[in-house]
Design a protein around this motif. Structure first.
Motif, PDB file in Angstrom:
ATOM      1  N   TYR A  11      -1.647   2.156 -12.047  1.00 44.04           N
ATOM      2  CA  TYR A  11      -2.161   0.818 -11.768  1.00 44.04           C
ATOM      3  C   TYR A  11      -2.916   0.304 -12.988  1.00 44.04           C
ATOM      4  O   TYR A  11      -3.732   1.023 -13.562  1.00 44.04           O
ATOM      5  CB  TYR A  11      -3.110   0.842 -10.571  1.00 44.04           C
TER       6      TYR A  11
ATOM      7  N   ASP B 179      -3.375   8.722  -2.428  1.00 43.85           N
ATOM      8  CA  ASP B 179      -4.034   8.982  -3.700  1.00 43.85           C
ATOM      9  C   ASP B 179      -3.329  10.055  -4.509  1.00 43.85           C
ATOM     10  O   ASP B 179      -3.222   9.970  -5.719  1.00 43.85           O
ATOM     11  CB  ASP B 179      -5.485   9.419  -3.461  1.00 43.85           C
TER      12      ASP B 179
ATOM     13  N   GLY C  48       4.075   4.437 -11.689  1.00 43.46           N
ATOM     14  CA  GLY C  48       3.098   4.619 -10.620  1.00 43.46           C
ATOM     15  C   GLY C  48       1.653   4.399 -11.018  1.00 43.46           C
ATOM     16  O   GLY C  48       0.751   4.548 -10.195  1.00 43.46           O
TER      17      GLY C  48
ATOM     18  N   PRO D  26      -4.781   2.416  -3.037  1.00 47.58           N
ATOM     19  CA  PRO D  26      -5.330   3.767  -2.932  1.00 47.58           C
ATOM     20  C   PRO D  26      -6.859   3.712  -2.981  1.00 47.58           C
ATOM     21  O   PRO D  26      -7.424   2.885  -3.693  1.00 47.58           O
ATOM     22  CB  PRO D  26      -4.783   4.478  -4.168  1.00 47.58           C
ATOM     23  N   ARG D  27      -7.506   4.558  -2.220  1.00 48.13           N
ATOM     24  CA  ARG D  27      -8.976   4.539  -2.156  1.00 48.13           C
ATOM     25  C   ARG D  27      -9.592   4.775  -3.542  1.00 48.13           C
ATOM     26  O   ARG D  27     -10.608   4.183  -3.891  1.00 48.13           O
ATOM     27  CB  ARG D  27      -9.459   5.598  -1.152  1.00 48.13           C
ATOM     28  N   SER D  28      -8.953   5.657  -4.322  1.00 45.16           N
ATOM     29  CA  SER D  28      -9.504   5.947  -5.652  1.00 45.16           C
ATOM     30  C   SER D  28      -9.501   4.692  -6.534  1.00 45.16           C
ATOM     31  O   SER D  28     -10.411   4.494  -7.351  1.00 45.16           O
ATOM     32  CB  SER D  28      -8.703   7.057  -6.326  1.00 45.16           C
TER      33      SER D  28
ATOM     34  N   ILE E 133      -0.172  -3.564   7.701  1.00 44.42           N
ATOM     35  CA  ILE E 133       0.108  -3.068   6.354  1.00 44.42           C
ATOM     36  C   ILE E 133       1.518  -2.489   6.259  1.00 44.42           C
ATOM     37  O   ILE E 133       1.947  -1.686   7.083  1.00 44.42           O
ATOM     38  CB  ILE E 133      -0.913  -1.995   5.961  1.00 44.42           C
TER      39      ILE E 133
ATOM     40  N   LEU F  54       3.087  -1.760   2.878  1.00 46.80           N
ATOM     41  CA  LEU F  54       3.170  -0.849   1.743  1.00 46.80           C
ATOM     42  C   LEU F  54       1.853  -0.125   1.565  1.00 46.80           C
ATOM     43  O   LEU F  54       0.799  -0.738   1.597  1.00 46.80           O
ATOM     44  CB  LEU F  54       3.471  -1.621   0.455  1.00 46.80           C
ATOM     45  N   SER F  55       1.911   1.153   1.367  1.00 51.98           N
ATOM     46  CA  SER F  55       0.691   1.904   1.081  1.00 51.98           C
ATOM     47  C   SER F  55       1.062   3.100   0.230  1.00 51.98           C
ATOM     48  O   SER F  55       2.223   3.458   0.088  1.00 51.98           O
ATOM     49  CB  SER F  55      -0.001   2.349   2.358  1.00 51.98           C
ATOM     50  N   GLU F  56       0.045   3.689  -0.318  1.00 44.90           N
ATOM     51  CA  GLU F  56       0.298   4.807  -1.205  1.00 44.90           C
ATOM     52  C   GLU F  56      -0.832   5.812  -1.084  1.00 44.90           C
ATOM     53  O   GLU F  56      -1.996   5.436  -0.991  1.00 44.90           O
ATOM     54  CB  GLU F  56       0.376   4.317  -2.648  1.00 44.90           C
TER      55      GLU F  56
ATOM     56  N   GLN G  48      -1.786  -1.692   0.832  1.00 41.23           N
ATOM     57  CA  GLN G  48      -2.983  -0.856   0.926  1.00 41.23           C
ATOM     58  C   GLN G  48      -3.223  -0.205  -0.429  1.00 41.23           C
ATOM     59  O   GLN G  48      -2.401   0.600  -0.873  1.00 41.23           O
ATOM     60  CB  GLN G  48      -2.805   0.215   2.004  1.00 41.23           C
TER      61      GLN G  48
ATOM     62  N   LEU H 288      -0.715   9.233  -7.113  1.00 43.24           N
ATOM     63  CA  LEU H 288      -1.056   8.457  -8.310  1.00 43.24           C
ATOM     64  C   LEU H 288      -1.047   9.306  -9.562  1.00 43.24           C
ATOM     65  O   LEU H 288      -1.283  10.498  -9.525  1.00 43.24           O
ATOM     66  CB  LEU H 288      -2.456   7.856  -8.155  1.00 43.24           C
ATOM     67  N   LEU H 289      -0.803   8.597 -10.670  1.00 48.16           N
ATOM     68  CA  LEU H 289      -0.909   9.295 -11.961  1.00 48.16           C
ATOM     69  C   LEU H 289      -2.365   9.365 -12.364  1.00 48.16           C
ATOM     70  O   LEU H 289      -3.111   8.468 -12.099  1.00 48.16           O
ATOM     71  CB  LEU H 289      -0.110   8.531 -13.018  1.00 48.16           C
TER      72      LEU H 289
ATOM     73  N   LYS I 146       1.261  -2.542 -10.844  1.00 46.78           N
ATOM     74  CA  LYS I 146       1.644  -1.146 -10.666  1.00 46.78           C
ATOM     75  C   LYS I 146       2.925  -0.915 -11.463  1.00 46.78           C
ATOM     76  O   LYS I 146       3.918  -1.611 -11.272  1.00 46.78           O
ATOM     77  CB  LYS I 146       1.880  -0.833  -9.187  1.00 46.78           C
TER      78      LYS I 146
END
Lengths: 73, 325
Positions: B290, A69, B288, B259-261, A63, A65-67, B257, A72-73, B284
């Motif tokens: 999705y 939680d 930021g 986000p889990r949410s 992997i 790219l990752s982000e 990856q 996030l908006l 996205k």
């Protein structure tokens, strides 16, 4: 931006969704999904009249790219 | 036993999975609509006993545990040497198409209690899926099916003068010798573009344009996500439909990856709509957020599989084997 054209005359376009006013012309042999120029074999065990050997994988890193939680908006 | 329903011609997603089924020595059979419709095979579907014999080989429908509905019916399979717009062939072709559909529905009914990967009983309607996605907590673009300029102008204004149009369901290639002509997503970002349209037109899907930092293609298989981010240069970002940038050397595919949410919301959407697989399109935004764009339950997995090194064909084969035991 690719140029948009239509292949239909105006009297036909009036009956269609507006999408057909903005079509894109491309070379057929550049459209991979059409499989033009592809060479096929056959395979009885796959029960297919058009068989193509699967291409080999090229190993790459994991992997990239990752982000998180919380970002996030 | 695993039953695979797929074309007899080239189907890019089927054969790689079959390679793995052979490697695993799995018990499976592949049937195409051509097997049933074509005259090259001898077949007998015993309605009373629930058995199917193709070229003398009996398939006991009770032994089938899991079914992969890959691609079943191809258009133009029958009577394709006749002029479809001329009497009496137009009606003849219509009637035979109807016969095939009726038979296909019967076969689906025979297997309705089996385990399906991509079930024909839960075919995705992209419009209703947008509403289901919003109910699952996902961001979705403002969307409207409109057939007139007056309402389109109001929608255009509501969407801050930046909208797109695209087919409600699908448009294929119009092939003409060396060229193909295709409908892609199209942008309307000026009043002049809207004003150039006739007062009335065929119902068309319009959506708020979501300006993305990256687009994501994600294959989903029964709780697992396999996402790929598509990175493009600034010039390509101006092109509304990212498919027009796929072949450029500046377009890069990178494993991603989620986000889990976001995964939780997507899984909720797919579970509530009874779908255990699908190819999901996401955007996205530069801020930021999705956005869910659409899901195709019969979608191809090869692009994220090969470009992301996910070996999805092996994973699909193993899923089928696990559920056939």
């Amino acid at each position: 931006m690719k140029k948009r054209i239509s292949i239909f005359p105006e009297e036909v376009l009036e009956e269609l969704s507006v999408n057909y006013r903005y079509m894109v012309q491309e070379l057929a042999n550049k459209q991979g999904e059409l499989n033009l120029g592809q060479r096929f074999s056959t395979s009885d065990i796959h029960r297919t009249s058009d068989y193509m050997t699967v291409r080999l994988y090229k190993p790459i890193s994991n992997i990239y790219l990752s982000e998180k939680d919380e970002d996030l908006l | 036993m695993i039953l695979i329903l797929s074309f007899r011609q080239y189907e890019q997603g089927t054969d790689p999975v079959i390679d793995w089924l052979y490697a695993r020595k799995a018990n499976f059979i592949r049937i195409s609509s051509q097997d049933i419709i074509g005259r090259e095979n001898r077949y007998d579907l015993n309605v009373n006993e629930g058995s199917l014999v193709i070229n003398g080989i009996q398939i006991n429908l009770d032994e089938v545990k899991v079914i992969w509905d890959r691609r079943w019916q191809d258009s133009g399979l029958i009577l394709n040497n006749y002029p479809e717009n001329e009497w009496p062939y137009e009606q003849l072709i219509f009637e035979h198409d109807h016969e095939i559909n009726y038979l296909t529905n019967y076969l689906h009914e025979c297997f309705k209690d089996k385990i399906w990967l991509s079930s024909p009983f839960h075919e995705v309607n992209k419009l209703s899926m947008l509403k289901d996605a919003a109910a699952a907590g996902l961001n979705v673009p403002a969307s409207a099916v409109i057939n007139n300029k007056q309402d389109l102008l109001a929608f255009f204004h509501r969407c801050h003068n930046n909208i797109i149009s695209k087919p409600i369901h699908h448009s294929h290639y119009f092939v003409s010798e060396e060229y193909v002509y295709s409908v892609y997503t199209n942008t309307f970002n000026t009043y002049e573009a809207i004003e150039s349209l006739p007062e009335k037109f065929f119902p068309t899907l319009f959506q708020e344009r979501i300006c993305g930092e990256i687009e994501i293609r994600c294959f989903y298989l029964d709780g697992q996500f396999y996402p790929m981010a598509i990175l493009t240069d600034q010039e390509s970002k101006e092109e509304t439909d990212i498919k027009l940038s796929f072949g450029l050397s500046t377009t890069k595919w990178v494993p991603y990856q989620l986000p889990r949410s976001l995964e939780i919301k997507l899984e909720k959407l797919l579970r509530t709509t009874d779908n255990n697989t699908g190819s999901i399109d996401l955007i996205k935004t530069t801020s930021g957020a999705y956005y869910f764009i659409e899901v195709n339950t019969g979608g191809q997995y090869n692009a994220p599989g090969f470009r992301g090194n996910y070996y999805l064909e092996e994973k699909i084969a193993d899923w089928l084997i696990t559920h056939s035991c």
